[in-house]
Design a protein around this motif. Structure first.
Motif, PDB file in Angstrom:
ATOM      1  N   ALA A   1     -19.912  13.790 -35.901  1.00 29.47           N
ATOM      2  CA  ALA A   1     -18.847  12.857 -35.538  1.00 29.47           C
ATOM      3  C   ALA A   1     -19.172  12.226 -34.198  1.00 29.47           C
TER       4      ALA A   1
ATOM      5  N   ARG B   1     -17.269  10.384 -30.653  1.00 32.47           N
ATOM      6  CA  ARG B   1     -16.056  10.043 -29.911  1.00 32.47           C
ATOM      7  C   ARG B   1     -16.425   9.065 -28.804  1.00 32.47           C
TER       8      ARG B   1
ATOM      9  N   PHE C   1     -12.344   8.090 -32.464  1.00 29.81           N
ATOM     10  CA  PHE C   1     -13.087   9.199 -33.063  1.00 29.81           C
ATOM     11  C   PHE C   1     -13.419   8.838 -34.502  1.00 29.81           C
TER      12      PHE C   1
ATOM     13  N   ALA D   1     -15.736  10.360 -37.977  1.00 24.39           N
ATOM     14  CA  ALA D   1     -16.490  11.508 -38.496  1.00 24.39           C
ATOM     15  C   ALA D   1     -17.190  11.125 -39.794  1.00 24.39           C
TER      16      ALA D   1
ATOM     17  N   GLU E   1     -12.686  18.017 -40.436  1.00 21.52           N
ATOM     18  CA  GLU E   1     -12.556  16.850 -39.561  1.00 21.52           C
ATOM     19  C   GLU E   1     -11.542  17.116 -38.453  1.00 21.52           C
ATOM     20  N   ARG E   2     -10.441  17.827 -38.810  1.00 22.66           N
ATOM     21  CA  ARG E   2      -9.419  18.169 -37.810  1.00 22.66           C
ATOM     22  C   ARG E   2     -10.022  19.066 -36.729  1.00 22.66           C
TER      23      ARG E   2
ATOM     24  N   ARG F   1     -12.427  17.053 -34.515  1.00 17.58           N
ATOM     25  CA  ARG F   1     -11.687  16.140 -33.647  1.00 17.58           C
ATOM     26  C   ARG F   1     -11.086  16.911 -32.452  1.00 17.58           C
TER      27      ARG F   1
ATOM     28  N   GLU G   1     -12.061  16.269 -28.581  1.00 18.14           N
ATOM     29  CA  GLU G   1     -11.020  15.847 -27.632  1.00 18.14           C
ATOM     30  C   GLU G   1     -10.899  16.829 -26.476  1.00 18.14           C
TER      31      GLU G   1
END
Lengths: 376, 376
Positions: free
Chosen positions: B191, B193, B199, B201, B233-234, B237, B241
């Motif tokens: 992914a 950012r 963001f 992915a 993906e969560r 992320r 972050e």
């Protein structure tokens, strides 16, 4: 380490050389270019031998340990190509180059291949000028036989009295006078032929020119019929075979009453094939490198649908281009100048209709309306 | 001309640097690399500043006029990264680097992010060794906390008495002892950012390792469920972050009883994302360049289906690879050596099933059978 990588030498270090290297480096090659400008676009991707294209010492230096020698524009002086060719390692051959450099030889060659062309005649003096008018009539286009590209060295002739002054304005250099073709659309085919005789052709593309400069190419346009695609591929295969061509070549056609009329060819990778970098399984650049290096050719099919928009004269802000979905930006590292090709943007999608929103945005950003495109 | 192109500086001139440059040159950048070897893989695509990764004078020279500074491997000494970072232009930040360099800090960080991990314990002396055995049990894997990659610096522990000798064999350097995970499959997510917080992915990929080295990656494998993709993906992320990461990163997971357990991360472009060059609309390399240069990120979707096979230790003949339909060959310009990553081959197609014939041929050519792949 990469110092051991075999070298491919390219005469010319413009954007075509740059994109050939970007395609060939992943195959394991390194690149060396001959160019008068040390900061040419290809300088980012290889070594530049600084010199004129007819500088034999520079050519010697260029080709010294190269496994293949090629060129990236058709106006390479044939004698330079021949000098390099004395080592038997240049592709395409000087024959492809010589024919493509002379618009009369090119049209004669197309006819000999059975490929339809518009009426034309040589004009190198006043007597020929009269005969050309009788044979071709008006409207027509007077072009220099050599060194023309992107609409340069051309005059549109709308009445008979204009031909003499036009010939004078072109410096009375040897010219060709061609019938003006009332075309429905302009298309091109980019194809590659290997030394083995293997031949692969990308799908027929529809092209839009403005002021003689290519602005938009659409691969696999829905207006291209199966018959047109079949005829075009047959013509280009015949041309490539009769030339004994090794490498990529492009032939531009007019579509007139649903049939193809050959306009001109380029014995090299071509602007109307830039979409193939992301839009085809194997790009025109990679297939050219494969051909000149004696490797098997790759699949030229389109992956879904693709289109390309040229960046001419000035570039929209990079951020604005990158914000468009599904685009690929290719900048050539050149300073802005009116009429100069500075880069191109490719749009890819699953189907033709998927391309249209991005294509509309790119038309707006680059000032090319969908209806206004005309070569002349 | 291209002398005016802005420079991106990269610490490390291996294949990742090479592929970053191949993606960034079309955007209009030029590249400069810091590497101890003048003939490193990236030498084909930019200038190499020859020096050690912790040579401050070389770093000064590397970054002098660069618009962005980044790195291509996570074992860059943090103090070098910090030295460069004093100019505030390095991405990803030294924090991403420091956490990824220490397997304990990495696992602690995953837990703090709410990302499941297997049981683990630090081992830096005999007392911790005993506690680790109590907490984690057998079977397990003892790994050095730092500088491990591609299965190096690891011992599988099948009975309790083996742990002490394994610790000794690793030189009693600080280690982590992890529970052996009886995984169904290994997957990763690559992914990117941006500084803006944007963001993107790429789809979850299924990976096959042999002897700790990645051999095969399949993008959008049909065995990956929607839930798994959503959870992965969560997690990634959240990790990106919380790190304040800018650039591309990769997180490797085990799939255990249908759920994800995080194994490790890399704060950089990753081998399991190499398929994105042709397989995604925008590649991991281009998105990393876009992120570190402050440009909008591109669409990470897969175009149809794609898979990648690594070329390890030796390369099959190039002709044999190119004869396979739909493949893209990427050679890194490195000399053959056992266990060395020399290149990779990407296969693209419309659907997963389209990949299988080429994938089978590549498995045969590279000696990776479909069933035998195991990390340990």
């Amino acid at each position: 380490m990469s110092a051991t990588a075999p070298v491919i030498a390219i005469i010319g270090g413009g954007q075509l050389g740059r994109m050939l290297a970007l395609a060939g480096i992943p195959l394991g090659y390194r690149f060396r270019f001959l160019d008068p400008a040390p900061d040419c676009p290809a300088a980012a991707v290889g070594e530049v031998v600084v010199g004129a294209y007819d500088d034999e010492a520079a050519i010697e230096h260029l080709v010294r340990d190269a496994v293949a020698v090629t060129y990236e524009f058709e106006n390479v002086p044939v004698k330079s190509a021949l000098a390099a060719a004395t080592r038997g390692r240049i592709a395409p051959s000087p024959r492809s180059l010589a024919i493509a450099q002379d618009r009369i030889a090119e049209k004669d060659f197309f006819r000999a291949c059975g490929v339809p062309v518009q009426p034309y005649a040589a004009v190198s003096n006043d007597a020929e000028l009269e005969k050309a008018l009788e044979r071709v009539g008006v409207p027509g286009v007077l072009k220099t036989r050599q060194l023309g590209y992107d609409g340069k060295g051309q005059c549109v002739i709308r009445n008979e009295s204009a031909l003499g002054p036009a010939f004078a304005s072109l410096g009375r250099v040897p010219c060709i006078y061609e019938a003006f073709v009332p075309f429905e659309r302009e298309v091109s085919i980019v194809a590659t032929r290997a030394a083995s005789g293997a031949f692969v052709a990308h799908p027929v593309c529809r092209n839009e020119h403005v002021g003689g400069i290519l602005r938009v190419t659409v691969a696999a346009d829905p207006d291209i019929t199966v018959e047109l695609a079949r005829d075009g591929e047959r013509h280009v295969r015949t041309i490539a075979e009769r030339l004994g061509h090794i490498g990529t070549l492009a032939v531009e056609f007019f579509v007139v009453a649903g049939s193809l009329v050959a306009n001109e060819m380029a014995p090299r990778v071509h602007n109307s094939g830039h979409w193939t970098i992301e839009g085809a399984v194997t790009s025109q650049f990679e297939n050219h490198i494969r051909a000149v290096a004696g490797l098997p050719l790759g699949d030229p099919s389109v992956r879904g649908a693709a289109a390309m928009v040229n960046l001419i004269g000035e570039e929209p802000p990079l951020e604005d281009l990158l914000r468009i979905g599904g685009v690929h930006v290719h900048r050539y590292g050149k300073l802005p100048r009116a009429g100069r090709k500075l880069g191109h943007v490719t749009v890819v999608g699953r189907e033709y209709d998927d391309l249209l929103p991005a294509l509309d945005t790119l038309r707006t950003l680059t000032g090319v309306s969908a209806g206004a495109a005309r070569r002349h």
